[in-house]
Design a protein around this motif. Structure first.
Motif, mmCIF file in Angstrom:
data_model
loop_
_atom_site.group_PDB
_atom_site.id
_atom_site.type_symbol
_atom_site.label_atom_id
_atom_site.label_comp_id
_atom_site.label_asym_id
_atom_site.label_seq_id
_atom_site.Cartn_x
_atom_site.Cartn_y
_atom_site.Cartn_z
ATOM 1 N N PHE A 48 -56.981 -69.810 27.348
ATOM 2 C CA PHE A 48 -58.276 -69.248 26.937
ATOM 3 C C PHE A 48 -58.819 -68.315 28.004
ATOM 4 C CE2 PHE A 48 -62.871 -69.411 27.453
ATOM 5 C CZ PHE A 48 -63.276 -68.818 26.264
ATOM 6 N N ASN A 49 -58.757 -68.745 29.258
ATOM 7 C CA ASN A 49 -59.308 -67.950 30.347
ATOM 8 C C ASN A 49 -58.543 -66.633 30.510
ATOM 9 O OD1 ASN A 49 -61.405 -67.801 32.225
ATOM 10 N ND2 ASN A 49 -60.050 -68.390 33.898
ATOM 11 N N GLU A 50 -57.228 -66.663 30.363
ATOM 12 C CA GLU A 50 -56.429 -65.436 30.449
ATOM 13 C C GLU A 50 -56.777 -64.491 29.297
ATOM 14 O OE1 GLU A 50 -52.418 -66.906 30.611
ATOM 15 O OE2 GLU A 50 -52.534 -67.261 32.783
ATOM 16 N N LYS A 51 -56.941 -65.043 28.099
ATOM 17 C CA LYS A 51 -57.309 -64.235 26.942
ATOM 18 C C LYS A 51 -58.697 -63.615 27.151
ATOM 19 C CE LYS A 51 -58.092 -64.809 21.981
ATOM 20 N NZ LYS A 51 -58.133 -65.777 20.894
ATOM 21 N N ARG A 52 -59.628 -64.412 27.666
ATOM 22 C CA ARG A 52 -60.985 -63.931 27.932
ATOM 23 C C ARG A 52 -60.963 -62.824 28.982
ATOM 24 N NH1 ARG A 52 -65.802 -67.493 30.646
ATOM 25 N NH2 ARG A 52 -64.195 -67.693 32.209
ATOM 26 N N HIS A 53 -60.163 -63.007 30.029
ATOM 27 C CA HIS A 53 -60.067 -62.009 31.090
ATOM 28 C C HIS A 53 -59.476 -60.703 30.547
ATOM 29 C CE1 HIS A 53 -59.817 -60.420 35.124
ATOM 30 N NE2 HIS A 53 -58.526 -60.172 34.957
ATOM 31 N N ALA A 54 -58.441 -60.799 29.718
ATOM 32 C CA ALA A 54 -57.829 -59.606 29.119
ATOM 33 C C ALA A 54 -58.847 -58.872 28.246
ATOM 34 C CB ALA A 54 -56.599 -59.992 28.307
ATOM 35 N N ALA A 55 -59.645 -59.612 27.488
ATOM 36 C CA ALA A 55 -60.670 -58.995 26.642
ATOM 37 C C ALA A 55 -61.731 -58.306 27.491
ATOM 38 C CB ALA A 55 -61.310 -60.044 25.735
ATOM 39 N N GLN A 56 -62.098 -58.906 28.615
ATOM 40 C CA GLN A 56 -63.077 -58.296 29.513
ATOM 41 C C GLN A 56 -62.543 -56.991 30.109
ATOM 42 O OE1 GLN A 56 -63.664 -61.593 32.181
ATOM 43 N NE2 GLN A 56 -65.471 -62.339 31.090
ATOM 44 N N LEU A 57 -61.249 -56.994 30.486
ATOM 45 C CA LEU A 57 -60.636 -55.782 31.033
ATOM 46 C C LEU A 57 -60.582 -54.680 29.975
ATOM 47 C CD1 LEU A 57 -57.673 -57.204 33.157
ATOM 48 C CD2 LEU A 57 -59.801 -56.186 33.989
ATOM 49 N N GLU A 58 -60.238 -55.053 28.756
ATOM 50 C CA GLU A 58 -60.174 -54.073 27.669
ATOM 51 C C GLU A 58 -61.556 -53.468 27.412
ATOM 52 O OE1 GLU A 58 -59.482 -53.835 22.867
ATOM 53 O OE2 GLU A 58 -58.575 -55.510 23.952
ATOM 54 N N LEU A 59 -62.575 -54.307 27.401
ATOM 55 C CA LEU A 59 -63.937 -53.824 27.183
ATOM 56 C C LEU A 59 -64.371 -52.884 28.309
ATOM 57 C CD1 LEU A 59 -66.427 -53.982 25.364
ATOM 58 C CD2 LEU A 59 -67.171 -55.955 26.709
ATOM 59 N N ALA A 60 -64.048 -53.254 29.532
ATOM 60 C CA ALA A 60 -64.397 -52.399 30.674
ATOM 61 C C ALA A 60 -63.685 -51.051 30.573
ATOM 62 C CB ALA A 60 -64.028 -53.096 31.990
ATOM 63 N N GLU A 61 -62.426 -51.091 30.145
ATOM 64 C CA GLU A 61 -61.653 -49.855 29.972
ATOM 65 C C GLU A 61 -62.272 -48.979 28.890
ATOM 66 O OE1 GLU A 61 -58.846 -47.065 30.792
ATOM 67 O OE2 GLU A 61 -59.073 -48.950 31.872
ATOM 68 N N ARG A 62 -62.693 -49.589 27.787
ATOM 69 C CA ARG A 62 -63.321 -48.836 26.707
ATOM 70 C C ARG A 62 -64.632 -48.204 27.167
ATOM 71 N NH1 ARG A 62 -63.467 -53.032 22.126
ATOM 72 N NH2 ARG A 62 -64.764 -51.522 21.047
ATOM 73 N N PHE A 63 -65.426 -48.944 27.938
ATOM 74 C CA PHE A 63 -66.674 -48.399 28.461
ATOM 75 C C PHE A 63 -66.401 -47.252 29.432
ATOM 76 C CE2 PHE A 63 -69.098 -52.355 27.294
ATOM 77 C CZ PHE A 63 -70.013 -51.701 26.485
ATOM 78 N N ALA A 64 -65.388 -47.400 30.274
ATOM 79 C CA ALA A 64 -65.047 -46.341 31.222
ATOM 80 C C ALA A 64 -64.602 -45.096 30.472
ATOM 81 C CB ALA A 64 -63.954 -46.816 32.172
ATOM 82 N N HIS A 65 -63.774 -45.288 29.450
ATOM 83 C CA HIS A 65 -63.297 -44.154 28.655
ATOM 84 C C HIS A 65 -64.466 -43.484 27.934
ATOM 85 C CE1 HIS A 65 -60.608 -41.644 26.387
ATOM 86 N NE2 HIS A 65 -61.132 -42.071 25.255
#
Length: 132
Positions: free
Chosen positions: A99-116
């Protein structure tokens, strides 16, 4: 669950660990020892958990650094598997890690989308400024 209390380590113990980490060891072992030293120096307790070990909701919430109430909502929604022992819930460490790895991956994806999005917005603003 085993714990290592950082106050149990003397300065000499930490220095000895650093010496060991500087010796000829596989990279993963060196990284582990350096991480232990970092936790001890920061005063954080180190928890040693086996993947098949079960945690109570209180323990799981503490490891995820969230409230027990929020964890229980995640359990109720089926986002983290658990089993019941009588009326008590138990969560496998391996399920918590997943769960924690999945949550971390989702957080990274969201941060990437915001940066883009920010880059696209900045480029659009520059293009509009050039037109003016």
């Amino acid at each position: 669950m085993k714990t290592l209390d950082p106050t149990a380590f003397s300065t000499a113990d930490v220095e000895k660990l650093e010496e060991v980490a500087s010796s000829d060891l596989p990279p993963q072992v060196k990284a582990l020892i350096h991480e232990i030293v970092d936790y001890v120096r920061s005063g954080e307790t180190i928890y040693l958990l086996h993947k098949d070990e079960e945690l109570t909701p209180n323990e799981a919430a503490e490891h995820l650094k969230m409230s027990r109430t929020h964890l229980c909502k995640l359990l109720d929604r089926g986002e983290i598997p658990f089993r019941k022992v009588g009326t008590h819930r138990r969560i496998l460490v391996s399920d918590l890690v997943a769960f924690n790895e999945k949550r971390h991956a989702a957080q990274l994806e969201l941060a990437e989308r915001f940066a883009h999005h920010s880059e696209t917005t900045a480029a659009s603003n520059e293009a509009l400024a050039d037109l003016a």
